[in-house]
Scaffold this motif. Structure first.
Motif, PDB file in Angstrom:
ATOM      1  N   ALA A   1       7.217  -9.519   3.654  1.00 47.87           N
ATOM      2  CA  ALA A   1       7.779 -10.847   3.407  1.00 47.87           C
ATOM      3  C   ALA A   1       8.972 -11.104   4.327  1.00 47.87           C
ATOM      4  CB  ALA A   1       8.217 -10.973   1.949  1.00 47.87           C
ATOM      5  N   PRO A   2       9.260 -12.367   4.636  1.00 44.46           N
ATOM      6  CA  PRO A   2      10.473 -12.679   5.405  1.00 44.46           C
ATOM      7  C   PRO A   2      11.703 -12.116   4.691  1.00 44.46           C
ATOM      8  CG  PRO A   2       9.067 -14.611   5.199  1.00 44.46           C
ATOM      9  CD  PRO A   2       8.473 -13.572   4.301  1.00 44.46           C
TER      10      PRO A   2
ATOM     11  N   SER B   1       1.926  -0.552  13.886  1.00 44.85           N
ATOM     12  CA  SER B   1       3.021  -1.214  13.162  1.00 44.85           C
ATOM     13  C   SER B   1       2.517  -2.143  12.068  1.00 44.85           C
ATOM     14  CB  SER B   1       3.916  -1.985  14.137  1.00 44.85           C
ATOM     15  OG  SER B   1       3.193  -3.038  14.754  1.00 44.85           O
ATOM     16  N   THR B   2       1.277  -2.641  12.191  1.00 42.83           N
ATOM     17  CA  THR B   2       0.714  -3.545  11.187  1.00 42.83           C
ATOM     18  C   THR B   2      -0.435  -2.910  10.402  1.00 42.83           C
ATOM     19  OG1 THR B   2      -0.877  -4.507  12.752  1.00 42.83           O
ATOM     20  CG2 THR B   2       1.302  -5.528  12.625  1.00 42.83           C
ATOM     21  N   PHE B   3      -0.775  -1.679  10.721  1.00 37.87           N
ATOM     22  CA  PHE B   3      -1.947  -1.037  10.115  1.00 37.87           C
ATOM     23  C   PHE B   3      -1.842  -0.984   8.592  1.00 37.87           C
ATOM     24  CE2 PHE B   3      -4.340   2.594   8.536  1.00 37.87           C
ATOM     25  CZ  PHE B   3      -5.569   2.448   9.169  1.00 37.87           C
ATOM     26  N   PHE B   4      -0.695  -0.592   8.067  1.00 34.86           N
ATOM     27  CA  PHE B   4      -0.536  -0.401   6.632  1.00 34.86           C
ATOM     28  C   PHE B   4      -0.196  -1.696   5.892  1.00 34.86           C
ATOM     29  CE2 PHE B   4       0.211   3.908   8.292  1.00 34.86           C
ATOM     30  CZ  PHE B   4      -0.697   4.615   7.504  1.00 34.86           C
ATOM     31  N   LEU B   5      -0.150  -2.817   6.586  1.00 29.79           N
ATOM     32  CA  LEU B   5       0.182  -4.088   5.940  1.00 29.79           C
ATOM     33  C   LEU B   5      -1.056  -4.857   5.498  1.00 29.79           C
ATOM     34  CD1 LEU B   5       2.984  -5.378   8.343  1.00 29.79           C
ATOM     35  CD2 LEU B   5       3.177  -3.808   6.413  1.00 29.79           C
ATOM     36  N   ASP B   6      -2.232  -4.374   5.861  1.00 23.00           N
ATOM     37  CA  ASP B   6      -3.458  -5.135   5.647  1.00 23.00           C
ATOM     38  C   ASP B   6      -4.072  -4.833   4.283  1.00 23.00           C
ATOM     39  OD1 ASP B   6      -5.417  -6.956   6.322  1.00 23.00           O
ATOM     40  OD2 ASP B   6      -6.691  -5.474   7.296  1.00 23.00           O
ATOM     41  N   ALA B   7      -3.293  -5.032   3.226  1.00 21.15           N
ATOM     42  CA  ALA B   7      -3.797  -4.867   1.856  1.00 21.15           C
ATOM     43  C   ALA B   7      -4.091  -6.237   1.260  1.00 21.15           C
ATOM     44  CB  ALA B   7      -2.787  -4.123   0.998  1.00 21.15           C
ATOM     45  N   ASP B   8      -5.047  -6.277   0.350  1.00 18.89           N
ATOM     46  CA  ASP B   8      -5.405  -7.549  -0.277  1.00 18.89           C
ATOM     47  C   ASP B   8      -4.351  -7.999  -1.276  1.00 18.89           C
ATOM     48  OD1 ASP B   8      -8.452  -8.224   0.487  1.00 18.89           O
ATOM     49  OD2 ASP B   8      -8.200  -6.061   0.371  1.00 18.89           O
ATOM     50  N   ILE B   9      -3.884  -7.073  -2.108  1.00 16.77           N
ATOM     51  CA  ILE B   9      -2.880  -7.386  -3.123  1.00 16.77           C
ATOM     52  C   ILE B   9      -1.817  -6.304  -3.123  1.00 16.77           C
ATOM     53  CG2 ILE B   9      -2.435  -7.627  -5.606  1.00 16.77           C
ATOM     54  CD1 ILE B   9      -3.853 -10.033  -4.498  1.00 16.77           C
ATOM     55  N   TRP B  10      -0.558  -6.726  -3.238  1.00 12.80           N
ATOM     56  CA  TRP B  10       0.571  -5.815  -3.396  1.00 12.80           C
ATOM     57  C   TRP B  10       1.095  -5.964  -4.820  1.00 12.80           C
ATOM     58  CZ3 TRP B  10       3.354  -3.583   1.134  1.00 12.80           C
ATOM     59  CH2 TRP B  10       2.665  -3.769   2.336  1.00 12.80           C
ATOM     60  N   LEU B  11       0.828  -4.984  -5.669  1.00 12.58           N
ATOM     61  CA  LEU B  11       1.373  -4.985  -7.029  1.00 12.58           C
ATOM     62  C   LEU B  11       2.786  -4.430  -6.955  1.00 12.58           C
ATOM     63  CD1 LEU B  11      -1.719  -3.577  -8.997  1.00 12.58           C
ATOM     64  CD2 LEU B  11      -1.040  -5.969  -8.719  1.00 12.58           C
TER      65      LEU B  11
ATOM     66  N   SER C   1       0.808 -12.993   9.569  1.00 13.37           N
ATOM     67  CA  SER C   1       1.960 -12.199   9.986  1.00 13.37           C
ATOM     68  C   SER C   1       1.696 -10.710   9.839  1.00 13.37           C
ATOM     69  CB  SER C   1       3.191 -12.581   9.154  1.00 13.37           C
ATOM     70  OG  SER C   1       2.941 -12.379   7.775  1.00 13.37           O
ATOM     71  N   ASN C   2       0.799 -10.333   8.914  1.00 13.60           N
ATOM     72  CA  ASN C   2       0.485  -8.923   8.709  1.00 13.60           C
ATOM     73  C   ASN C   2      -0.220  -8.295   9.906  1.00 13.60           C
ATOM     74  OD1 ASN C   2       1.485  -9.382   6.168  1.00 13.60           O
ATOM     75  ND2 ASN C   2      -0.503  -9.476   5.162  1.00 13.60           N
ATOM     76  N   LYS C   3      -0.745  -9.158  10.789  1.00 17.35           N
ATOM     77  CA  LYS C   3      -1.467  -8.653  11.952  1.00 17.35           C
ATOM     78  C   LYS C   3      -0.674  -8.822  13.247  1.00 17.35           C
ATOM     79  CE  LYS C   3      -5.851  -9.834   9.711  1.00 17.35           C
ATOM     80  NZ  LYS C   3      -7.098 -10.621   9.798  1.00 17.35           N
ATOM     81  N   MET C   4       0.573  -9.275  13.105  1.00 21.80           N
ATOM     82  CA  MET C   4       1.385  -9.541  14.291  1.00 21.80           C
ATOM     83  C   MET C   4       2.376  -8.416  14.528  1.00 21.80           C
ATOM     84  SD  MET C   4       2.341 -13.564  13.720  1.00 21.80           S
ATOM     85  CE  MET C   4       1.075 -14.827  13.599  1.00 21.80           C
TER      86      MET C   4
END
Length: 578
Positions: A237-238, A297-307, A530-533
């Motif tokens: 998130a920003p 740097s973006t590999f671990f950000l590609d989740a569908d939901i963050w609980l 942004s998760n892929k940038m």
């Protein structure tokens, strides 16, 4: 109920077969029965025909048939397993089929369970041994620094930070070796593929779950706050540093100019330290199994939901994202009756009430000199004290203090006679204290505990004591302050009312979104680009540089033309003069 048609086609075929078979039997049976007509003047006043009976029976069959999804859970051991297990219990109760991936030498995660099936990985993590060694070393360094002058004390803090980086780096190194063994085990990977999991649920404190989900091409859900790359919010998130405090800085969202400098420096140093903790171990695995073109740097950000294991009752207001679901307090439960002997001890406190102290599941004892100071402070109180402690019995233990090997924390916090909760500041304990409205005396030791308790102090619900300089007088003053200043209890009870006043229970939210991902085979529509940038693209550094280049070219071109025209004019005037 989980919709079968969208998530488990095989189950749908089985369900259809069962329904048709049973309905045929029921129909044959009911055909031989007469229709039942009720008197309109009766309380029921309806007529049930054979057709109605068949329809009603089929509806009952549909309601009773529950086919869950196949969920692969890749948890983090230790205290993180406790809240993951709570989610597993709810998913199991909903009828889902759960498989848990665990190291064979796991500390907390049992191999045999009625809730799940286990998949054992080679036991190389040795989480318990590494953690206990790390804790003892860190506590010793902090205690050594309390009697030193300024410069040696600063060096001790640096030494402590080096210890944290080296220990976490070693832990991730061992975990990555386990991941490689798992990926190279063709039989195991084939078994994962053949099972056709609907979703992977994991804790991003370790990267194994995310890597496995990507390898299996399965939707991914995180149960998260801390990650192997830092705090989850800061990753996805920003996070404007002007009002978003970096956790290690121990600040609030209201910062002065010097505090904002500290916040920026802390964030920079934290980001830099991550280059030594996780990246050297996970980056080669990402390149080896997913290709060199994949952006680490973006590999671990590609989740569908963050609980997210917090909420804005605990967290300071800040930007968020569509696929972040806040489940703070999801582990809180209605209390159970205390054991008889413990209930008698609590009731014997009279109007003074009780103080409870526990440092969580991982810390059962402290250095003996610190223990003696805490015991002496407790002995001064008129309240009774329930203290979870398994070390050597303090010599000055008061008659009002009961030492126990284990205590029912949630049930004690809910008890009307509980006045204060002394805690190390683990997120589970803090959330339970909020839920039950019990003010806190904080004794932070490591990890995120300092930040958790700093947030509670900022909200007027806690007084914190520095473990490194603790003595009986300081600790007693903190206890008396929270016991006799009603604002601490009032503030915590206000937070409790906010925590409870939600349209859906946090645990129900967690289960709903897991099932949502299963039903829709992911939640890609909630994931921002942004998760892929990369950081350069995300912050428009390339755009800024391009525009700056254009501006500079225009300026230099204008200056060149101006200089050229000036030279022509000057030469013309000179020729005319000659």
């Amino acid at each position: 109920m989980l919709a079968c048609a969208d998530s488990v086609p095989a189950a749908l075929v089985l369900q259809t077969h069962i329904v048709l078979t049973i309905s045929a039997v029921i129909k044959d049976y009911i055909e031989g029965l007469p229709s039942y007509t009720y008197d309109p003047g009766s309380p029921v006043g309806v007529t049930m025909t054979k057709s109605d009976t068949i329809t009603f029976a089929l509806l009952l069959i549909q309601l009773s048939c529950v086919f869950g999804g196949k969920i692969l859970v890749f948890p983090l051991d230790g205290s993180h397993w406790i809240n993951m297990k709570g989610i597993i219990e709810e998913l199991h109760a909903k009828g889902h089929e759960i498989t848990v991936v665990r190291p064979s030498d796991s500390w907390y995660i049992s191999e045999k369970s009625s809730l799940y099936t286990s998949v054992n990985l080679p036991g190389q993590d040795r989480f318990k041994d590494h953690f206990e060694s790390f804790v003892s070393q860190q506590l010793e360094i902090r205690l050594q620094g309390r009697s030193l002058s300024l410069l040696p004390r600063i060096w001790k803090k640096i030494e402590n930070q080096i210890l944290v980086i080296s220990q976490f780096s070693f832990f991730h190194k061992m975990h990555c070796e386990t991941i490689v063994q798992m990926f190279e085990n063709e039989t195991q990977m084939q078994s994962f593929n053949n099972t056709k999991y609907d979703v992977v649920l994991t804790d991003l404190g370790i990267g194994g779950g995310a890597l496995l989900a990507r390898r299996l091409h399965v939707p991914l859900i995180y149960n998260v706050r801390w990650t192997l790359q830092g705090e989850a919010h800061d990753l996805i998130a920003p996070s404007p540093l002007a009002y978003t405090p970096f956790l290690a800085a121990l600040l609030t969202d209201k910062m002065t100019f010097p505090q904002r400098i500290i916040n920026v420096l802390s964030h920079t140093m934290g980001s830099f330290s991550n280059l030594f903790i996780s990246e050297p171990h996970y980056k080669p695995i990402v390149r080896r199994y997913f290709g060199s073109s994949v952006d680490y740097s973006t590999f671990f950000l590609d989740a569908d939901i963050w609980l997210m294991r917090n909420n804005f009752i605990f967290e300071f207001p800040r930007p968020t994202m569509p696929n972040i679901v806040y489940i703070g307090g999801f582990q809180c439960k209605s209390p159970k009756q205390l054991p008889v002997d413990l209930e008698e001890f609590v009731q014997s406190s009279g109007n003074h009430g009780v103080v409870i102290m526990t440092l969580g599941t991982l810390i059962a004892k402290l250095p003996q000199d610190v223990t003696e100071e805490i015991a002496a402070a407790f002995a001064q109180l008129p309240q009774k004290v329930v203290w979870r402690y398994t070390g050597q019995k303090p010599t000055n233990l008061g008659n009002n203090t009961l030492l126990v090997n284990w205590l029912p924390q949630n049930d004690l916090l809910a008890h009307p006679k509980t006045r204060v909760f002394v805690t190390h500041g683990g997120i589970n304990g803090v959330q339970e204290a909020i839920y039950h409205g019990v003010p806190v005396v904080g004794l932070p030791l490591f990890f995120d505990q300092h930040d958790n308790l700093n947030r509670m102090r900022a909200k007027g619900a806690a007084v914190n004591v520095d473990f490194a300089v603790l003595d009986r007088h300081m600790f007693a003053d903190a206890l008396v302050t929270v016991l006799h200043n009603s604002s601490y209890r009032e503030n915590m009870q206000r937070l409790s009312r906010l925590q409870r006043d939600q349209p859906m229970k946090p645990m129900d939210q967690a289960v709903f979104w897991i099932e949502y991902v299963i039903r829709h085979k992911g939640a890609g529509h909630l994931k921002a680009q942004s998760n892929k940038m990369s950081s350069i693209v995300y912050h428009s550094v390339d755009v800024i540089l391009a525009l700056l280049t254009v501006v500079l070219l225009l300026i230099f071109t204008s200056l060149f033309i101006l200089r050229f025209m000036c030279r022509i004019c000057f030469n013309g005037k000179k020729a005319k003069h000659d």
